[in-house]
Design a protein around this motif. Sequence first.
Motif, mmCIF file in Angstrom:
data_model
loop_
_atom_site.group_PDB
_atom_site.id
_atom_site.type_symbol
_atom_site.label_atom_id
_atom_site.label_comp_id
_atom_site.label_asym_id
_atom_site.label_seq_id
_atom_site.Cartn_x
_atom_site.Cartn_y
_atom_site.Cartn_z
ATOM 1 N N MET A 150 79.917 -13.998 67.395
ATOM 2 C CA MET A 150 79.095 -12.881 66.946
ATOM 3 C C MET A 150 79.706 -12.087 65.806
ATOM 4 O O MET A 150 80.882 -11.749 65.836
ATOM 5 N N MET A 151 78.881 -11.805 64.837
ATOM 6 C CA MET A 151 79.316 -11.021 63.686
ATOM 7 C C MET A 151 78.777 -9.600 63.823
ATOM 8 O O MET A 151 77.716 -9.393 64.400
ATOM 9 N N PRO A 152 79.516 -8.633 63.264
ATOM 10 C CA PRO A 152 79.025 -7.251 63.326
ATOM 11 C C PRO A 152 77.736 -7.120 62.500
ATOM 12 O O PRO A 152 77.482 -7.932 61.617
ATOM 13 N N ILE A 153 76.979 -6.106 62.820
ATOM 14 C CA ILE A 153 75.748 -5.854 62.085
ATOM 15 C C ILE A 153 76.064 -4.974 60.876
ATOM 16 O O ILE A 153 76.719 -3.945 61.005
ATOM 17 N N LEU A 154 75.589 -5.397 59.746
ATOM 18 C CA LEU A 154 75.866 -4.638 58.523
ATOM 19 C C LEU A 154 74.902 -3.466 58.381
ATOM 20 O O LEU A 154 73.689 -3.629 58.477
ATOM 21 N N GLU A 155 75.470 -2.294 58.141
ATOM 22 C CA GLU A 155 74.627 -1.135 57.923
ATOM 23 C C GLU A 155 73.986 -1.230 56.537
ATOM 24 O O GLU A 155 74.575 -1.752 55.607
ATOM 25 N N GLY A 156 72.797 -0.693 56.449
ATOM 26 C CA GLY A 156 72.098 -0.690 55.170
ATOM 27 C C GLY A 156 72.561 0.450 54.285
ATOM 28 O O GLY A 156 73.495 1.183 54.626
ATOM 29 N N LEU A 157 71.917 0.614 53.153
ATOM 30 C CA LEU A 157 72.329 1.598 52.158
ATOM 31 C C LEU A 157 72.293 3.041 52.654
ATOM 32 O O LEU A 157 72.941 3.906 52.100
ATOM 33 N N ASP A 158 71.529 3.280 53.709
ATOM 34 C CA ASP A 158 71.483 4.646 54.227
ATOM 35 C C ASP A 158 72.728 4.963 55.061
ATOM 36 O O ASP A 158 72.965 6.099 55.428
ATOM 37 N N LEU A 197 63.125 -1.402 56.544
ATOM 38 C CA LEU A 197 63.609 -0.039 56.394
ATOM 39 C C LEU A 197 63.873 0.287 54.925
ATOM 40 O O LEU A 197 64.151 1.419 54.574
ATOM 41 N N GLY A 198 63.809 -0.739 54.088
ATOM 42 C CA GLY A 198 63.975 -0.501 52.658
ATOM 43 C C GLY A 198 65.386 -0.114 52.254
ATOM 44 O O GLY A 198 65.610 0.392 51.172
ATOM 45 N N ASN A 199 66.354 -0.352 53.129
ATOM 46 C CA ASN A 199 67.731 0.041 52.811
ATOM 47 C C ASN A 199 68.592 -1.188 52.517
ATOM 48 O O ASN A 199 69.745 -1.238 52.862
ATOM 49 N N TYR A 200 67.986 -2.145 51.880
ATOM 50 C CA TYR A 200 68.661 -3.426 51.716
ATOM 51 C C TYR A 200 68.978 -3.756 50.253
ATOM 52 O O TYR A 200 68.448 -3.146 49.334
ATOM 53 N N SER A 213 75.053 3.295 44.863
ATOM 54 C CA SER A 213 74.339 4.400 45.498
ATOM 55 C C SER A 213 74.597 4.493 47.000
ATOM 56 O O SER A 213 74.068 5.364 47.669
ATOM 57 N N MET A 214 75.408 3.613 47.509
ATOM 58 C CA MET A 214 75.649 3.697 48.954
ATOM 59 C C MET A 214 76.617 4.836 49.258
ATOM 60 O O MET A 214 77.422 5.214 48.425
ATOM 61 N N PRO A 215 76.522 5.382 50.472
ATOM 62 C CA PRO A 215 77.469 6.428 50.848
ATOM 63 C C PRO A 215 78.904 5.892 50.804
ATOM 64 O O PRO A 215 79.136 4.736 51.149
ATOM 65 N N ASP A 216 79.813 6.720 50.370
ATOM 66 C CA ASP A 216 81.206 6.303 50.230
ATOM 67 C C ASP A 216 81.770 5.666 51.494
ATOM 68 O O ASP A 216 82.497 4.695 51.449
ATOM 69 N N GLN A 217 81.421 6.255 52.609
ATOM 70 C CA GLN A 217 82.009 5.818 53.876
ATOM 71 C C GLN A 217 81.686 4.372 54.225
ATOM 72 O O GLN A 217 82.290 3.771 55.094
ATOM 73 N N LEU A 218 80.708 3.817 53.530
ATOM 74 C CA LEU A 218 80.269 2.469 53.843
ATOM 75 C C LEU A 218 81.075 1.392 53.115
ATOM 76 O O LEU A 218 81.035 0.218 53.466
ATOM 77 N N MET A 219 81.795 1.789 52.100
ATOM 78 C CA MET A 219 82.433 0.818 51.213
ATOM 79 C C MET A 219 83.332 -0.189 51.913
ATOM 80 O O MET A 219 83.229 -1.385 51.675
#
Length: 411
Positions: free
Chosen positions: A222-230, A239-242, A258-264
Motif C-alpha cells: 500500500m502506498m500513501p494517498i497523495l494530498e491534492g493542491l489544497d 475536487l479540482g485539486n489535481y 501554488s501548492m501550500p508550502d507544507q505539502l512540498m
Amino acid sequence: MSLIEPDLEKQLQQIQRGTAEIIPENALVEKLKKSIKNNKPLTVKLGLDPTAPDIHLGHTVVLQKLRQFQDLGHQIIIILGDYTGRIGDPTGKSETRKQLMTAELMENAATYQQQIYKVLDAEKTKIVFNSEWLAPLTFEQAINLASKYTVARMLERDDFQKRFKTNLSIGIHEFFYPLMQGYDSVALKADIELGGTDQKFNLLMGRHLQKEYHQEQQIAVMMPILEGLDGTNKMSKSLGNYIGIDEPPHEMYGKIMSMPDQLMLRYFELVTSESVEEIARIATGLQDGSRHPRDIKMRLAREIVSIYHSVQAAKQAEEHFKQVFQQHKNPDEMPVFKITGAVIEDGKVVLPKLLATAKLVSGTSEARRMVKQGAVRINGVVVEDVNLRFVPEPETIIKVGKRKFIKLQAP
RNA sequence: GGAGGAGUUCCCGAGUGGUCAAAGGGAUCAGACUGUAAAUCUGACGGCUAUCGCCUUCGUAGGUUCAAAUCCUACCUCCUCCA
C-alpha cells in the motif's frame, strides 16, 4: 525476457521505499527469494477504476511503484476495471456511486492506456479488462463467490459501517465490489497487489479469496494517498485539486508553485525519485531556515515537469514563471487575438466585449467586474473605465489578473 | 405494500407569500502584502446593460395570487421508518 534483480536486499529496499504498509512483510521476502531462485518474475497487479479520464499525480504514486517493480524484472498487470466500474468503488464514499455506462467506461479506459505509459514501460506492461473473467460468471458462480464472505465482516469496513450506522443506504451490489476486485486476484493468480492505503480492505479481500480458492496469497503493498493542491483532501479530479500528467509544462509548473508550502516534502517523497537522504536534507534546511521555501518549491516544480515533459521544458516553464510572477513582466509568448467586427462599435473596440470574446473572462459582466477590481491593464496601464472604448495601437497587450494575456492584432 | 421526509445558485447549507439574485461556509476569481499562483488581509462572485434598468434561476410541468423559492395539483428523483 528480462532478468530478475538477483540482490534480495536491493529489491526489498526498492519495494519498501515510500510504502505505507506491506501485508505481510515476511511473506514478501519469501516470494522474492523464490522468484530470484527460479528467475521467475512475480505477478504484480494494479486495478484501475476507469472513472476519471485523466491520470493525475495522485495516480502516479502507485504507478511509480509499479515502474520500480518493472525495473526489478517483475511482470506487472494493469487491470482496467471495466466490469467493476459498473458498480463504482464504494471505498471512502458516503453514498452509493452512480453506475457508469459501458461506452463511457470504454472511452475512459482508452485514455488511461495512453497516459500510464508516461510512467510505465509499455513493452513490459500487460493490460487486461476484468470483464474478461467477470462477465462470463454464472449466477451460481456469483453466489458461490458471495458465500466466501460474511455480511458481518463486510460491515467491518469503516465506510460501510458508517453508512450502516447513520442509516444511509448500502446497495447489495456494492458488497460485490470488493468481492469482484478480490476475484481479479484469483483470476490472475496475483503475487502482489498494489494500491493506496484506502484500498486496504479490497487488497485483503484478494488474499482472503485466494485462500478460499486454494491459491497462494498475494502480498498487499500500500502506498500513501497523495494530498491534492489544497493540502488537505486527496488529489482527485472531481475536487479540482489535481495536476494532470498531460498538462502543459507552464500549467504544471504553476500549479506546483501554488501548492501550500507544507505539502512540498510530501511531493518530493511520493512523486519524485529524489533519494530519501536528500529529502531529509531538504527538510532540515527548511526547518533551520538555511533553505528558502520558494527555491525548494521551484526545484520540486522543475523535477516534476522534467519527469512528464523534459528537462528543457522545465527550464522554460521556470523562466516563464520568473518573468511573469516574480518580475511581473509580460511573457515572451502570448496568445494573439484578432480583432473582429463583433467587438467593434463606431470604429472603436469595446473592452468588455473584447475580454469576453477573447475568453479572458466568462462574460461581459465579469469583464466589468474585473475592471472595477483593477485587474485589467492595457499596455501596463490599469483601466478605470468599466465600459472603455478605445482604438488599439499595433501590438497592444491586454492583461487580466496576474496570468492572462493577449496581444491584439488588427483584423 | 403502508407511513413520513427531502430536492435551493459550482459544492455544502439558510430561507416557508412581498424588504430574495436569495443568509452563512467552502471553492473560485481579483486587489493588497509577500517569499510564489504559499500564508494572511480585503473585496467580488447568475446573465445582459455606457452607472438608475432589464432578463433568467430555487427537482419538472401546470395552477392560485396584484405578487411565489415560499401556497395548491400532478409527476420525477432521493432518503427514512414500519412490514
